[in-house]
Design a protein around this motif. Structure first.
Motif, PDB file in Angstrom:
ATOM      1  N   VAL A  44      13.401   2.933  -3.869  1.00 37.98           N
ATOM      2  CA  VAL A  44      13.296   2.951  -2.403  1.00 37.98           C
ATOM      3  C   VAL A  44      14.409   2.052  -1.878  1.00 37.98           C
ATOM      4  CG1 VAL A  44      11.834   2.508  -0.390  1.00 37.98           C
ATOM      5  CG2 VAL A  44      10.778   3.192  -2.551  1.00 37.98           C
ATOM      6  N   GLN A  45      15.111   2.513  -0.830  1.00 34.51           N
ATOM      7  CA  GLN A  45      16.155   1.671  -0.245  1.00 34.51           C
ATOM      8  C   GLN A  45      15.782   1.293   1.182  1.00 34.51           C
ATOM      9  OE1 GLN A  45      19.850   3.870  -0.454  1.00 34.51           O
ATOM     10  NE2 GLN A  45      19.055   5.607   0.702  1.00 34.51           N
ATOM     11  N   THR A  46      16.242   0.114   1.564  1.00 32.92           N
ATOM     12  CA  THR A  46      15.918  -0.373   2.902  1.00 32.92           C
ATOM     13  C   THR A  46      17.108  -1.132   3.468  1.00 32.92           C
ATOM     14  OG1 THR A  46      14.267  -1.613   4.173  1.00 32.92           O
ATOM     15  CG2 THR A  46      14.891  -2.547   2.069  1.00 32.92           C
ATOM     16  N   ARG A  84       0.839  -1.211   0.000  1.00 35.73           N
ATOM     17  CA  ARG A  84       0.000   0.000   0.000  1.00 35.73           C
ATOM     18  C   ARG A  84       0.872   1.260   0.000  1.00 35.73           C
ATOM     19  NH1 ARG A  84      -5.005   1.685   2.443  1.00 35.73           N
ATOM     20  NH2 ARG A  84      -5.107   3.934   2.067  1.00 35.73           N
ATOM     21  N   MET A  85       1.956   1.216   0.787  1.00 33.72           N
ATOM     22  CA  MET A  85       2.860   2.367   0.847  1.00 33.72           C
ATOM     23  C   MET A  85       3.408   2.684  -0.550  1.00 33.72           C
ATOM     24  SD  MET A  85       4.535   4.682   2.525  1.00 33.72           S
ATOM     25  CE  MET A  85       4.863   4.401   4.259  1.00 33.72           C
ATOM     26  N   LEU A  86       3.854   1.666  -1.269  1.00 34.03           N
ATOM     27  CA  LEU A  86       4.447   1.920  -2.588  1.00 34.03           C
ATOM     28  C   LEU A  86       3.407   2.502  -3.540  1.00 34.03           C
ATOM     29  CD1 LEU A  86       6.646  -1.299  -2.881  1.00 34.03           C
ATOM     30  CD2 LEU A  86       7.438   1.048  -2.486  1.00 34.03           C
ATOM     31  N   MET A  87       2.170   2.014  -3.435  1.00 33.35           N
ATOM     32  CA  MET A  87       1.129   2.536  -4.318  1.00 33.35           C
ATOM     33  C   MET A  87       0.818   3.997  -3.997  1.00 33.35           C
ATOM     34  SD  MET A  87      -1.244  -0.771  -4.609  1.00 33.35           S
ATOM     35  CE  MET A  87      -2.456   0.203  -5.438  1.00 33.35           C
ATOM     36  N   GLU A  88       0.792   4.318  -2.712  1.00 34.42           N
ATOM     37  CA  GLU A  88       0.520   5.709  -2.319  1.00 34.42           C
ATOM     38  C   GLU A  88       1.659   6.631  -2.751  1.00 34.42           C
ATOM     39  OE1 GLU A  88      -2.185   6.834  -1.157  1.00 34.42           O
ATOM     40  OE2 GLU A  88      -3.247   5.163  -0.205  1.00 34.42           O
ATOM     41  N   LEU A  89       2.885   6.148  -2.587  1.00 35.94           N
ATOM     42  CA  LEU A  89       4.032   6.990  -2.946  1.00 35.94           C
ATOM     43  C   LEU A  89       4.055   7.282  -4.438  1.00 35.94           C
ATOM     44  CD1 LEU A  89       6.908   5.405  -0.816  1.00 35.94           C
ATOM     45  CD2 LEU A  89       5.874   7.658  -0.494  1.00 35.94           C
ATOM     46  N   ARG A  90       3.577   6.327  -5.205  1.00 32.32           N
ATOM     47  CA  ARG A  90       3.578   6.508  -6.658  1.00 32.32           C
ATOM     48  C   ARG A  90       2.810   7.767  -7.053  1.00 32.32           C
ATOM     49  NH1 ARG A  90       0.911   2.533 -11.076  1.00 32.32           N
ATOM     50  NH2 ARG A  90       2.358   2.980 -12.783  1.00 32.32           N
TER      51      ARG A  90
END
Ligand SMILES: CC(C)(COP(=O)(O)OP(=O)(O)OC[C@H]1O[C@@H](n2cnc3c(N)ncnc32)[C@H](O)[C@@H]1OP(=O)(O)O)[C@@H](O)C(=O)NCCC(=O)NCCS
Length: 338
Positions: free
Chosen positions: A294-296, A279-285
């Motif tokens: 994105v790095q982790t 969900r986070m990746l979709m929102e950030l898009r």
């Protein structure tokens, strides 16, 4: 010439010179990383959490014959927190192997010693000259994490959309740009305090109580780093069952940093980890359309987290090591080798 340096009062030309050196370092040591921008760089270097102090020194080249100040060829700063000094050292590639790095470390170490701190810690990137440098100074390796990078252009967004809805019944997933809303701060801090899947190293402590959490969010904003949060609320109790945090820094806004991801013990096994990260990746898009990566950072033993990250498309990039040294030993060793 090495001198103490305060980014709050430094001239704009010095900030730009610092940026040039940082980008020259990145180009040789981490060529895949995006270069940094000047945006909020002064604030990034100057702002700290309440109760912490950062002290900096720079090494400046001689002035030109027309009097133009010399470039900043090196920098050291030490962040004094708790009982440890966290060190960062940079030397321009054109000025390396002349003993400058060692001089900068000695300068910072003497101050840390005078201030009564016992140890110095530093993050060191694998496969760069910094490993041999710190080992030559007697630092020892405490901990190794893996940095992984997700290339957003390779993401299967339809699959991600499906992952984002794959959370068990009884949970409600929410997106909060800027940080958790005030009414959820306490519950959010409780989730962080109860358990933490370490995506950060020991040198980047997480926020466990609500005041520290507020301070930490405030500090991020002041440093030009925008936090985004996705959390899973347990509908029956109103507790935060899981959370994930990503920060988009003004200094490199095409590559975001994944901070903590936590699923509270009682709520594991319901697909929360995968769903909140997707969900986070979709929102950030849509919230940060310029973002490309994105790095982790993950502990190598954290197999569950590594598995989810691999499913999302993260690829391991580098070892990211923590080294430390006893300050008194370091100062004596460096003083005796001069
Ligand atoms: C690590 C760093 C600070 C070293 O600076 P430096 O001025 O070149 O270091 P020094 O000249 O003081 O070196 C001291 C000792 O460290 C060791 N060392 C330093 N660089 C080394 C290298 N490339 N290979 C092997 N040993 C090395 C040597 O023992 C050296 O002593 P010697 O030259 O007498 O043999 C510099 O390479 C740097 O800025 N790296 C980037 C660090 C960083 O934080 N990057 C973050 C983004 S990648």
């Amino acid at each position: 010439m090495v001198r103490e340096w305060d980014p709050r009062t430094a001239s704009s030309a010095e900030i730009v010179s610092m940026l040039d050196t940082l980008n020259a370092v990145l180009a040789v040591d981490l060529p895949q990383d995006p270069p940094w921008r000047e945006s909020s760089l002064r604030e990034y270097l100057a702002e700290v959490m309440p109760g912490e102090r950062r002290i900096s020194w720079v090494a400046q080249a001689e002035p030109a014959t027309d009097g133009t100040p010399g470039a900043l060829l090196g920098q050291v700063n030490v962040l004094l927190l708790g009982n440890i000094g966290v060190l960062e050292v940079l030397v321009h590639p054109a000025a390396r192997r002349t003993g400058l790095g060692r001089d900068l470390v000695l300068r910072a170490a003497r101050r840390v010693y005078q201030e009564g701190f016992e140890s110095i810690g530093v993050e060191v990137v694998g496969d760069t000259p910094a490993i041999a440098f710190y080992e030559s100074l007697g630092f020892s390796r405490e901990y190794v994490e893996t940095r992984s990078v997700l290339d957003l252009s390779a993401v299967d967004w339809a699959e991600l959309a499906e992952m984002s809805t794959g959370v068990g019944a009884g949970y409600h997933v929410q997106f909060h740009p800027g940080g958790p809303p005030d009414e959820l701060i306490e519950a959010y801090a409780r989730a962080k305090a109860e358990i933490r899947d370490i995506e950060d190293g020991e040198l980047r402590p997480s926020s466990y109580d609500s005041q520290r959490l507020r301070d930490s969010l405030d500090c991020l904003h002041r440093r030009g780093m925008k936090p985004y949060i996705v959390l899973a609320l347990h509908e029956q109790t109103g507790e935060v069952a899981g959370l994930t945090e990503v920060v988009v820094p003004a200094q490199h806004p095409t590559r975001a940093d994944q901070y903590d991801t936590i699923v509270v013990q009682d709520h594991r096994g319901y697909g929360i980890d995968r769903a909140i990260k997707a969900r986070m990746l979709m929102e950030l898009r849509s919230a940060e359309p310029q973002l490309t990566e994105v790095q982790t950072w993950n502990a190598q033993a954290n197999e569950a987290m590594l598995k989810v990250n691999a499913e999302l498309g993260y690829r391991p990039d580098r070892d990211w090591c923590e080294y430390s040294v006893d300050v008194a030993d370091l100062v004596h060793r460096l003083d005796n080798s001069r």
